[in-house]
Motif scaffolding. Structure first.
Motif, mmCIF file in Angstrom:
data_model
loop_
_atom_site.group_PDB
_atom_site.id
_atom_site.type_symbol
_atom_site.label_atom_id
_atom_site.label_comp_id
_atom_site.label_asym_id
_atom_site.label_seq_id
_atom_site.Cartn_x
_atom_site.Cartn_y
_atom_site.Cartn_z
ATOM 1 N N MET A 109 42.621 -2.682 15.092
ATOM 2 C CA MET A 109 41.941 -3.796 14.446
ATOM 3 C C MET A 109 40.862 -4.392 15.351
ATOM 4 O O MET A 109 39.822 -4.849 14.859
ATOM 5 N N ASP A 110 41.073 -4.358 16.667
ATOM 6 C CA ASP A 110 40.011 -4.792 17.577
ATOM 7 C C ASP A 110 38.794 -3.888 17.434
ATOM 8 O O ASP A 110 37.645 -4.355 17.478
ATOM 9 N N ARG A 111 39.047 -2.612 17.256
ATOM 10 C CA ARG A 111 37.949 -1.662 17.041
ATOM 11 C C ARG A 111 37.235 -1.947 15.717
ATOM 12 O O ARG A 111 35.997 -1.925 15.632
ATOM 13 N N LYS A 112 37.989 -2.271 14.675
ATOM 14 C CA LYS A 112 37.388 -2.548 13.375
ATOM 15 C C LYS A 112 36.573 -3.837 13.391
ATOM 16 O O LYS A 112 35.627 -3.997 12.615
ATOM 17 N N LYS A 113 36.942 -4.776 14.270
ATOM 18 C CA LYS A 113 36.199 -6.032 14.365
ATOM 19 C C LYS A 113 34.853 -5.849 15.046
ATOM 20 O O LYS A 113 34.034 -6.763 15.042
ATOM 21 N N ASN A 114 34.644 -4.692 15.638
ATOM 22 C CA ASN A 114 33.346 -4.365 16.232
ATOM 23 C C ASN A 114 32.611 -3.371 15.349
ATOM 24 O O ASN A 114 32.047 -2.382 15.828
ATOM 25 N N SER A 115 32.640 -3.621 14.047
ATOM 26 C CA SER A 115 31.983 -2.753 13.074
ATOM 27 C C SER A 115 31.610 -3.582 11.854
ATOM 28 O O SER A 115 32.255 -4.594 11.558
ATOM 29 N N LEU A 116 30.570 -3.156 11.159
ATOM 30 C CA LEU A 116 30.160 -3.797 9.907
ATOM 31 C C LEU A 116 30.691 -3.033 8.699
ATOM 32 O O LEU A 116 30.110 -3.067 7.622
ATOM 33 N N GLU A 117 31.829 -2.358 8.876
ATOM 34 C CA GLU A 117 32.385 -1.536 7.803
ATOM 35 C C GLU A 117 32.683 -2.361 6.552
ATOM 36 O O GLU A 117 32.474 -1.890 5.429
ATOM 37 N N VAL A 118 33.182 -3.589 6.733
ATOM 38 C CA VAL A 118 33.505 -4.424 5.573
ATOM 39 C C VAL A 118 32.260 -4.689 4.732
ATOM 40 O O VAL A 118 32.287 -4.582 3.499
ATOM 41 N N MET A 119 31.149 -5.025 5.387
ATOM 42 C CA MET A 119 29.902 -5.253 4.662
ATOM 43 C C MET A 119 29.397 -3.968 4.026
ATOM 44 O O MET A 119 28.895 -3.965 2.900
ATOM 45 N N LEU A 120 29.557 -2.864 4.745
ATOM 46 C CA LEU A 120 29.072 -1.574 4.253
ATOM 47 C C LEU A 120 29.839 -1.135 3.011
ATOM 48 O O LEU A 120 29.241 -0.661 2.033
ATOM 49 N N THR A 121 31.150 -1.308 3.027
ATOM 50 C CA THR A 121 31.968 -0.914 1.883
ATOM 51 C C THR A 121 31.568 -1.680 0.631
ATOM 52 O O THR A 121 31.423 -1.109 -0.460
ATOM 53 N N ARG A 122 31.376 -2.986 0.778
ATOM 54 C CA ARG A 122 30.970 -3.798 -0.368
ATOM 55 C C ARG A 122 29.579 -3.419 -0.845
ATOM 56 O O ARG A 122 29.317 -3.348 -2.055
ATOM 57 N N ALA A 123 28.678 -3.144 0.093
ATOM 58 C CA ALA A 123 27.310 -2.780 -0.276
ATOM 59 C C ALA A 123 27.274 -1.456 -1.032
ATOM 60 O O ALA A 123 26.519 -1.295 -1.998
ATOM 61 N N VAL A 124 28.108 -0.500 -0.600
ATOM 62 C CA VAL A 124 28.153 0.803 -1.286
ATOM 63 C C VAL A 124 28.642 0.629 -2.718
ATOM 64 O O VAL A 124 28.085 1.209 -3.664
ATOM 65 N N GLY A 125 29.688 -0.184 -2.920
ATOM 66 C CA GLY A 125 30.199 -0.407 -4.268
ATOM 67 C C GLY A 125 29.173 -1.066 -5.167
ATOM 68 O O GLY A 125 28.973 -0.645 -6.314
ATOM 69 N N ASP A 126 28.492 -2.103 -4.657
ATOM 70 C CA ASP A 126 27.463 -2.784 -5.455
ATOM 71 C C ASP A 126 26.305 -1.849 -5.773
ATOM 72 O O ASP A 126 25.752 -1.869 -6.880
#
Length: 486
Positions: free
Chosen positions: A358-375
């Motif tokens: 989770m520390d590794r995931k907090k150093n990524s914009l994956e959450v924003m990217l996932t939402r952007a791909v869906g939209d």
């Protein structure tokens, strides 16, 4: 049997919110067919007139989509819109007739069977997409049980949780609204370090390097996201959905168990991590324990599976502010959360690995990217293509994992004290969903499983309880050892 008290209708007051277009995420949930189920244990027998009055006074005015239906807007290219309508509560409040012999034999199983059967019954799309079922008989956990079923297109778990809190009172002090716990983070899940002064140069270099790491991790996660959509699948295990997610309306069974929030906080303190890290670690430990017992596999090689971890995309600087003004709709995203099926001599290792991940995931914009791909998919290729891609993506991961923050104290909803909250979802193409929900001094873990694929599903639930105890005992021993060493 439906509740009867005439055919009185709740008619909304005309406001600016008479119509609203559906969001891309809402349209995806609509096409995929995902539903939310919230089971609330009540501390007293059902008083239907009081609860009905509470729904009319508190829930319906605060959440417009409980009074709305979906209408296709031809002027907007055939896109759906939410349009307000009158609500006949007799269509939405249901008190079923359950066989008294089954209730007397095992009341908890009677509720499980009823809710499982409910997952195979479609909702009437001519009415607002929610209904509430009252099972008015006692269980070891509650005096009566309320089951609220909603289509996921009208909102997500956090919007409904804030609705419950905004519409309720503190059980200890009915004169005030219940309090939400302080936020675990004050910004987005990803971490951006503040820019340091120009001097010294070393600080500036570290700041620039942190952005390079963020970019690199985002690039890697983006590639894995696209690869999962195109071809990358988890290895097949006993947790993989047997029909590869092709069938619809699979019967789901929901089971829940209370875990101690104090135990979770003890582990959190020992490992110096977050509550979410602890819950991911407990999930990994429980899944591993169930797998090795069920399969008889004694190999030392680790098996890497992936969960799709749902993340609330709302700002969380003040959860109580969100409660004061309930936000409708779906504002969530997600990230791919790998975990390993493995046996460790030290149970705390499951949590340590979760923390590193989770520390590794907090150093990524994956959450924003996932939402952007869906939209992007919904906007430029249509909801059908977007829903197809979402189903394909979910079938290539193994587990759906989520955690919703609830009130920090017990609440009284519509005149009825709530002793537990257990929520989950169904309709997604995965055989197993793990959902955690904070409520007071407990965390309720709810499992949603394919009914036919997990006939021994209660053993899996026991593994979550046992894994928590093992990890808590290891944390306690670590604390005692540290004290003696000092």
């Amino acid at each position: 049997m439906k509740a009867g008290s005439g055919s009185r209708r709740f008619v909304y007051e005309e406001t600016e919110w008479s119509e609203e277009p559906m969001s891309p995420t809402g349209r995806l949930m609509e096409d995929v067919g995902v539903h939310i189920v919230a089971m609330l244990g009540l501390g007293i027998p059902l008083n239907l007139p009081v609860f009905r009055a509470g729904i009319e006074k508190e829930l319906l005015p605060r959440y417009p989509r409980f009074s709305s239906i979906q209408v296709m807007d031809d002027s907007a290219g055939g896109k759906p819109r939410w349009v307000r309508t009158a609500v006949n509560l007799d269509d939405h409040i249901i008190i079923p007739n359950v066989d008294p012999a089954i209730v007397a034999s095992d009341p908890e199983k009677a509720i499980e069977d009823y809710v499982a059967a409910l997952t195979t019954v479609p909702m009437d799309r001519r009415r607002p997409l929610w209904d509430v079922h009252f099972l008015d008989f006692p269980t070891p956990k509650a005096t009566s049980t309320m089951v609220l079923r909603m289509h996921h297109s009208i909102g997500d778990g956090m919007s409904f949780m804030t609705l419950f809190v905004a519409s309720s009172r503190s059980t200890d002090d009915p004169s005030r609204q219940a309090a939400m716990p302080p936020p675990r983070r004050t910004g987005p899940i990803y971490q951006l370090k503040p820019r340091p002064p120009l001097l010294p140069c070393k600080a500036l270099l570290v700041w620039l390097l942190s952005y390079l790491v963020l970019v690199w991790h985002t690039l890697v996660d983006g590639v894995l996201l696209i690869a999962t959509i195109l071809f990358l699948c988890d290895p097949r295990t006993l947790f993989t959905r047997a029909d590869s997610g092709r069938k619809a309306h699979i019967r789901k069974r929901f089971m829940h168990r209370s875990l101690s929030l104090d135990d979770v906080k003890l582990i959190k303190t020992v490992i110096n991590c977050t509550i979410n890290d602890v819950l991911v670690g407990v999930t990994s430990a429980a899944i591993s324990q169930y797998y090795f017992r069920k399969s008889g596999d004694i190999i030392s090689k680790k098996i890497c599976l992936r969960s799709f971890l749902l993340v609330d995309a709302r700002p969380v600087s003040s959860r109580q502010t969100c409660v004061s003004k309930v936000e409708t709709g779906n504002r969530f995203s997600g990230l791919i959360c790998p975990f390993h099926i493995a046996l460790h001599d030290d149970p705390l290792e499951h949590v340590r690995k979760a923390k590193r991940l989770m520390d590794r995931k907090k150093n990524s914009l994956e959450v924003m990217l996932t939402r952007a791909v869906g939209d992007f998919l919904v906007k430029y290729f249509g909801v059908k293509i977007g829903a197809f891609v979402l189903r394909l993506f979910l079938t290539r991961t193994t587990i759906m994992l989520s955690n919703v923050v609830g009130p920090a104290e017990q609440i009284t909803l519509c005149g009825h004290p709530v002793v537990f909250m257990a929520g989950s979802i169904y309709g997604q193409p995965q055989a197993l969903t793990v959902h955690y929900e904070n409520y007071g001094n407990t965390i309720e873990v709810t499992l949603a499983v394919d009914d036919a694929q997990f006939p021994d599903c209660h053993q899996l639930l026991d593994d979550f309880d046992e894994s928590m105890k093992l990890i808590k005992d290891a944390a306690s021993l670590h604390t005692l050892t540290s004290v003696h060493c000092d």
